[in-house]
Design an enzyme around this catalytic site. Structure first.
Site, mmCIF file in Angstrom:
data_model
loop_
_atom_site.group_PDB
_atom_site.id
_atom_site.type_symbol
_atom_site.label_atom_id
_atom_site.label_comp_id
_atom_site.label_asym_id
_atom_site.label_seq_id
_atom_site.Cartn_x
_atom_site.Cartn_y
_atom_site.Cartn_z
ATOM 1 N N HIS A 126 0.818 -1.215 0.000
ATOM 2 C CA HIS A 126 0.000 0.000 0.000
ATOM 3 C C HIS A 126 0.853 1.267 0.000
ATOM 4 O O HIS A 126 0.783 2.097 -0.915
ATOM 5 C CB HIS A 126 -0.891 0.022 1.249
ATOM 6 C CG HIS A 126 -1.750 -1.172 1.434
ATOM 7 N ND1 HIS A 126 -2.866 -1.415 0.668
ATOM 8 C CD2 HIS A 126 -1.685 -2.195 2.331
ATOM 9 C CE1 HIS A 126 -3.448 -2.521 1.082
ATOM 10 N NE2 HIS A 126 -2.752 -3.013 2.088
ATOM 11 N N ASP A 127 1.639 1.440 1.057
ATOM 12 C CA ASP A 127 2.272 2.727 1.311
ATOM 13 C C ASP A 127 3.372 3.111 0.319
ATOM 14 O O ASP A 127 3.530 4.301 0.003
ATOM 15 C CB ASP A 127 2.813 2.758 2.739
ATOM 16 C CG ASP A 127 1.695 2.651 3.771
ATOM 17 O OD1 ASP A 127 0.559 3.057 3.455
ATOM 18 O OD2 ASP A 127 1.947 2.155 4.882
#
Length: 312
Positions: free
Chosen positions: A242-243
């Site tokens: 995600h990040d």
């Protein structure tokens, strides 16, 4: 080359760790500091994890500021069931020795934005938005001084990962998210719709393992731990990173595609608390307030990760 000067606001988290390492490995980005928030695990763990990540990257000089230990108005929800008890389960890293920077993360954000030239600082929140919202509430004069906010959070087509309607980072502190989305800052959003396309694969893990550095070994171990949850929950072939999508966008925005749309945050819904109400089809008259991403060039994304992480 003009560098993008960033403050990474984070709640590490295995995928936060990969995002931080990607930023530190990339000459296009100057990381001024890490500001740490409670989220994936309580603040004591997220701060310690940030220290471990910086020491692993050979950057014990990077300032780390501890921030908010709970959402603005709600008790803290954490995700040990995903990230493990420490938030960075997987490989065992040495206990950190680097000191924390003096002062609170919110004060550092405010002071930095007031001191540096207007429009020179990009905020990269990859956890709950509590620190950013608290800074905006306390010092609204800094809002027009922010160059851009590039955040991981929310969902539309993918809907939620912590409730049927909500993504974790937004759900943990929806009031903070509402403050940030309403602030009028140039906002880029990496929702689950993108990050669930940035799935690890055995081929990529093999490429990382072949690099055989302490950083590469840590990334393989973290990802292996992180994968177990998504394989069980979604039947996915790997783990969504995600990040790191936020940092990859700052380096190579052409890897991503999306639309400028209106996004509102649900703060009262019985079943939809924390939902990012994304007007993808333009069915309201609400003005666009975010560049909301929808897709990523997966191969290009993982090529970038491999090339950069091999530098550390």
């Amino acid at each position: 080359m003009e560098k993008t000067r960033v403050i990474i606001d984070t709640d590490p988290g295995q995928d936060d760790a990969v995002a931080i390492l990607l930023a530190l490995a990339s000459p296009e980005i100057e990381v001024l500091a890490l500001t740490v928030v409670a989220g994936n695990v309580p603040l004591a763990h997220t701060v310690r994890n940030a220290q471990k990540i910086c020491e692993l990257a050979g950057r014990p000089d990077l300032p780390i500021y501890a921030g908010c230990d709970a959402p603005l108005f709600r008790p803290l929800t954490t995700a040990e069931y995903v990230h493990g008890e420490t938030g960075l389960d997987g490989i065992e890293l040495p206990a950190p020795t680097m000191p924390l920077a003096q002062g609170h993360a919110v004060d550092f954000i405010i002071d930095t934005l007031r001191r540096e030239p207007e429009g020179s600082i990009t905020l990269v929140p990859i956890g709950p938005l509590t620190n950013i919202a608290a800074a905006f509430q306390r010092a609204p004069d800094i809002i027009p001084r922010v160059r851009q906010i590039v955040l991981m959070g929310g969902a539309y087509f993918e809907v939620g990962n912590v409730t049927p309607a909500a993504e974790f980072n937004i759900y943990v502190d929806p009031e903070a998210a509402q403050i940030v989305f309403d602030a009028g800052v140039d906002l880029v959003v990496m929702p689950l719709d993108v990050t669930h396309r940035a799935l690890t694969s055995q081929d990529w893990l093999d490429r990382m393992a072949a690099i055989d550095t302490p950083v590469a070994r840590a990334v393989v171990s973290w990802t292996g731990f992180f994968e177990r949850y998504d394989r069980a929950k979604y039947g996915a072939e790997g783990a969504p990173l995600h990040d790191p999508c936020t940092i990859a966008w700052l380096i190579r925005p052409g890897l991503f595609s999306g639309r400028r749309i209106n996004v509102e945050i649900e703060t009262e819904g019985r079943y939809t608390l924390g939902m990012t109400v994304a007007d993808w089809w333009g069915v309201t008259d609400r003005a666009p307030n975010a560049l909301f991403m929808r897709d990523v060039d997966r191969a290009g994304f993982f090529d970038l990760l491999t090339e950069r992480l091999a530098r550390l």
